[in-house]
Design a protein around this motif. Structure first.
Motif, mmCIF file in Angstrom:
data_model
loop_
_atom_site.group_PDB
_atom_site.id
_atom_site.type_symbol
_atom_site.label_atom_id
_atom_site.label_comp_id
_atom_site.label_asym_id
_atom_site.label_seq_id
_atom_site.Cartn_x
_atom_site.Cartn_y
_atom_site.Cartn_z
ATOM 1 N N ILE A 169 0.871 -1.181 0.000
ATOM 2 C CA ILE A 169 0.000 0.000 0.000
ATOM 3 C C ILE A 169 0.903 1.224 0.000
ATOM 4 C CG2 ILE A 169 -1.778 1.296 1.244
ATOM 5 C CD1 ILE A 169 -2.579 -1.362 2.582
ATOM 6 N N ALA A 170 0.579 2.187 -0.866
ATOM 7 C CA ALA A 170 1.338 3.435 -0.928
ATOM 8 C C ALA A 170 0.431 4.581 -0.489
ATOM 9 C CB ALA A 170 1.859 3.673 -2.339
ATOM 10 N N PRO A 171 0.436 4.912 0.808
ATOM 11 C CA PRO A 171 -0.402 6.012 1.282
ATOM 12 C C PRO A 171 0.120 7.369 0.803
ATOM 13 C CG PRO A 171 0.254 4.551 3.090
ATOM 14 C CD PRO A 171 1.128 4.235 1.910
ATOM 15 N N GLY A 172 -0.803 8.308 0.664
ATOM 16 C CA GLY A 172 -0.435 9.700 0.448
ATOM 17 C C GLY A 172 -0.288 10.382 1.794
ATOM 18 N N TYR A 173 -0.718 11.639 1.891
ATOM 19 C CA TYR A 173 -0.661 12.364 3.159
ATOM 20 C C TYR A 173 -1.819 11.929 4.048
ATOM 21 C CZ TYR A 173 2.933 15.480 1.323
ATOM 22 O OH TYR A 173 4.102 15.980 0.804
ATOM 23 N N ILE A 174 -1.490 11.315 5.171
ATOM 24 C CA ILE A 174 -2.489 10.766 6.088
ATOM 25 C C ILE A 174 -2.435 11.518 7.409
ATOM 26 C CG2 ILE A 174 -3.358 8.670 7.178
ATOM 27 C CD1 ILE A 174 -3.346 8.596 4.095
ATOM 28 N N ALA A 175 -3.592 11.739 8.002
ATOM 29 C CA ALA A 175 -3.701 12.528 9.238
ATOM 30 C C ALA A 175 -3.303 11.701 10.456
ATOM 31 C CB ALA A 175 -5.124 13.066 9.397
ATOM 32 N N THR A 176 -2.047 11.309 10.503
ATOM 33 C CA THR A 176 -1.502 10.631 11.683
ATOM 34 C C THR A 176 -1.104 11.669 12.725
ATOM 35 O OG1 THR A 176 0.706 10.669 10.723
ATOM 36 C CG2 THR A 176 -0.646 8.720 10.290
ATOM 37 N N GLU A 177 -0.689 11.210 13.899
ATOM 38 C CA GLU A 177 -0.279 12.137 14.958
ATOM 39 C C GLU A 177 0.837 13.053 14.492
ATOM 40 O OE1 GLU A 177 -0.641 8.857 15.329
ATOM 41 O OE2 GLU A 177 -1.406 8.306 17.327
ATOM 42 N N MET A 178 1.774 12.503 13.713
ATOM 43 C CA MET A 178 2.914 13.281 13.251
ATOM 44 C C MET A 178 2.463 14.426 12.339
ATOM 45 S SD MET A 178 6.347 11.971 11.245
ATOM 46 C CE MET A 178 5.439 11.454 9.790
ATOM 47 N N VAL A 179 1.571 14.124 11.413
ATOM 48 C CA VAL A 179 1.087 15.157 10.491
ATOM 49 C C VAL A 179 0.218 16.172 11.224
ATOM 50 C CG1 VAL A 179 -0.362 15.579 8.456
ATOM 51 C CG2 VAL A 179 1.244 13.658 8.483
ATOM 52 N N MET A 180 -0.617 15.691 12.113
ATOM 53 C CA MET A 180 -1.518 16.605 12.827
ATOM 54 C C MET A 180 -0.768 17.503 13.799
ATOM 55 S SD MET A 180 -4.230 16.046 11.307
ATOM 56 C CE MET A 180 -5.325 17.110 12.247
ATOM 57 N N ALA A 181 0.482 17.156 14.112
ATOM 58 C CA ALA A 181 1.296 18.006 14.991
ATOM 59 C C ALA A 181 1.904 19.181 14.226
ATOM 60 C CB ALA A 181 2.404 17.181 15.636
ATOM 61 N N MET A 182 1.778 19.165 12.907
ATOM 62 C CA MET A 182 2.285 20.278 12.101
ATOM 63 C C MET A 182 1.442 21.531 12.326
ATOM 64 S SD MET A 182 2.808 18.121 8.544
ATOM 65 C CE MET A 182 3.260 19.570 7.590
#
Length: 253
Positions: free
Chosen positions: A191-204
């Protein structure tokens, strides 16, 4: 594959995508072996899965260590009785430009340390876990499936020479494993995900997230649960083999 009572290992299973995958598969009745380096994260995810009435267990293991991986899968089979699947989800980033230039002068380069670190976890770890999972399933005579988590960055992304190399490689390994292991009833996919709203991304910073979302045709980040449902689909569809599923809101077409 009917997931009820099937034993699935998820690396990086303590949080983020790994936790979403665990909860999705727990909802299907799978029995889970969750692997991570953070005990608190593991304990939380195991408890959430237990609330769904399934047997879920946490294992601390360094997936880049061959002996640790061999012990991990021996312990999983001993504890849970069999093995039917693996999600190679654990991964890290150590981003930086290949060569950074300022005013015509090279001021920094991607360090070999950061190159080695990312390859050690993302590539060697995936190789070791995939190899051990395949070995156990063949020895046990069980049919199963291995899923590698790649990324749309596998096609190349600025500042990620190390990461993109590993994500291209794990996708290619899944194709190779599909061809080699089909005779044993073992499938492999990625599976090749794009930009996913994980904790790391949501901390931006919000403005940074908004800029990312604006560049996605669907105008939003993906949700961890959407990747988890893709994992479930691959496990459940026995004619899916060797393919990479891009889940990215049409960011890469």
């Amino acid at each position: 594959m009917d997931l009820k009572d099937k034993v699935i290992v998820i690396t990086g299973g303590g949080r983020g995508l790994g936790r979403a995958m665990a909860l999705e598969l727990a909802g299907k009745g799978a029995r889970l072996a969750l692997v991570d380096l953070n005990q608190d994260d593991l304990d939380t995810t195991v408890a959430l899965c237990a609330e769904k009435g399934v047997d879920a267990r946490g294992y601390i293991a360094d997936i880049s260590d061959e002996s640790a991986v061999e012990k991990l899968f021996t312990d999983v089979v001993s504890d849970l009785g069999t093995l039917n699947g693996l999600v190679n989800n654990a991964g890290i980033t150590r981003d930086g430009l290949f060569v950074k230039v300022k005013d015509g002068e090279v001021v920094s380069r991607m360090s070999k340390e950061n190159w080695d670190m990312v390859l050690k976890v993302n590539l060697t770890g995936t190789f070791l876990c995939g190899r051990e999972a395949a070995t156990k399933m063949i020895e046990l005579g069980t049919e199963g499936c291995i899923i590698n988590i790649s990324s749309i960055s596998r096609s190349g992304n600025m500042g990620q020479t190390n990461y993109t190399a590993t994500k291209a490689a794990v996708q290619a390994m899944a194709v190779t494993w599909a061809k080699e292991l089909a005779r044993y009833g073992i499938r492999a996919a990625s599976i090749a995900p794009g930009y996913i709203a994980t904790e790391m991304v949501m901390a931006m910073k919000p403005e940074a997230r908004e800029k990312i979302a604006a560049g996605i045709p669907t105008k939003r980040l993906g949700q961890p649960e959407e990747i988890a449902r893709t994992v479930s689909f691959i496990f459940e569809n026995d004619y899916v083999d060797g393919r990479c599923f891009e889940v990215d809101g049409a960011l890469r077409i």
